[in-house]
Structure formats: structure tokens, C-alpha cells
Design an enzyme around this catalytic site. Structure first.
Site, PDB file in Angstrom:
ATOM      1  N   GLU A  23       0.835  -1.191   0.000  1.00  0.00           N
ATOM      2  CA  GLU A  23       0.000   0.000   0.000  1.00  0.00           C
ATOM      3  C   GLU A  23       0.876   1.249   0.000  1.00  0.00           C
ATOM      4  OE1 GLU A  23      -3.169   0.145   2.866  1.00  0.00           O
ATOM      5  OE2 GLU A  23      -3.774  -1.917   2.449  1.00  0.00           O
ATOM      6  N   HIS A  82      -4.561   6.351   0.150  1.00  0.00           N
ATOM      7  CA  HIS A  82      -3.754   5.142   0.179  1.00  0.00           C
ATOM      8  C   HIS A  82      -4.296   4.176  -0.873  1.00  0.00           C
ATOM      9  CE1 HIS A  82      -7.022   3.755   2.869  1.00  0.00           C
ATOM     10  NE2 HIS A  82      -6.621   2.530   2.639  1.00  0.00           N
ATOM     11  N   HIS A  84      -5.240   0.097  -2.139  1.00  0.00           N
ATOM     12  CA  HIS A  84      -5.600  -1.279  -1.795  1.00  0.00           C
ATOM     13  C   HIS A  84      -5.152  -2.125  -2.987  1.00  0.00           C
ATOM     14  CE1 HIS A  84      -9.106  -0.386   1.236  1.00  0.00           C
ATOM     15  NE2 HIS A  84      -7.917  -0.119   1.736  1.00  0.00           N
ATOM     16  N   ASP A  95      -9.396   0.742   8.152  1.00  0.00           N
ATOM     17  CA  ASP A  95      -9.385   2.153   7.757  1.00  0.00           C
ATOM     18  C   ASP A  95     -10.281   2.968   8.688  1.00  0.00           C
ATOM     19  OD1 ASP A  95      -7.677   1.618   5.599  1.00  0.00           O
ATOM     20  OD2 ASP A  95      -9.343   1.366   4.196  1.00  0.00           O
TER      21      ASP A  95
END
Length: 136
Positions: A23, A82, A84, A95
Site C-alpha cells: 500500500e 492510500h 488497496h 481504515d
């Protein structure tokens, strides 16, 4: 609603590809509003998580330094982003557990076939989806 310049949107996608199976993460910078925000720039932050394949974590000192840098450039913090690499196209339970900025956006770039960039505002209790617009 959250709008991105084409360059900011593409930069998140490129960083996600470059991150491979780990990530990537960073800070969204531009103009923050209560219901609408605009992302003009993205500022990458190293992923300091122990398991970057399934988590992201920003070092607090680096996050502060990057925040000061973007503010010195005349921007506001709009939120965070971010990726995935193999996860869902929406915020995970982790999260939500780690979200700490109510009223700010959390963008996620997921790679399930084609890259998908979605964004959610953290209310303090839950994520609410927001419309993503890319300015051409």
C-alpha cells in the site's frame, strides 16, 4: 464532492502501480471545504506499517513535516490517500478504526482489474461516500 486535477488523480494511480503489492499513502492538498474540496497536489508519505501489503501507517513526524511543506506552498490539507493493491474498492474496517480527521476525505485507489479511485469523508463515526470529479 471532491475534485482532483488530472495530474493529482493520475499521480495517485501511478504511485499505486509503483507500490506493487504494498500500500502507498500520502496527503491530499488543495482547498478543504465542509461539503466540497479540491485536490491540486498530492504529497506522498512513506508507508511505515509493519505489514505494508495489508496496512498503511504514516510516521507522525513525516506527516507533520509534509503538512508544513504543503501549507508553506499555500495549500490546505484536504485529506489522505492510500491504495488497496488487492483489497476492496471501499474503506476497510481497519481504515475506519484508524481514521482520525472528521470532515476530511480519505481517498482509496484500488486495483481490481482497472484502477478505481474513490473517496469518503470521515464523520467521526463512519465513512460517507463522496462524488469524485476529475478536472480535465
Amino acid at each position: 464532492m471532491i475534485s482532483f486535477t488530472r495530474a493529482a488523480y493520475d499521480e495517485i494511480v501511478y504511485q499505486g502501480y509503483d507500490g506493487g503489492d504494498e500500500e502507498i499513502c500520502g496527503i491530499l492538498a488543495g482547498e478543504h471545504g465542509e461539503t466540497e474540496s479540491h485536490v491540486a497536489e498530492v504529497y506522498p508519505v512513506d508507508n511505515a506499517a509493519e505489514t505494508p501489503q495489508i496496512r498503511y501507517a504514516m510516521d507522525p513526524e513525516e506527516q507533520l513535516a509534509v503538512t508544513e511543506e504543503l501549507e508553506a506552498a499555500g495549500h490546505e490539507v484536504v485529506g489522505f490517500y492510500h491504495s488497496h493493491p488487492s483489497g476492496p474498492t471501499h474503506p476497510s474496517e481497519t481504515d475506519a478504526d484508524r481514521a482520525t480527521w472528521p470532515g476530511y476525505s480519505y481517498a482509496i485507489c484500488a486495483f481490481d482489474g482497472y484502477p478505481f479511485l474513490g473517496s469518503w469523508r470521515w464523520t467521526g463515526d463512519e465513512f460517507e461516500g463522496e462524488r469524485v470529479v476529475v478536472e480535465e
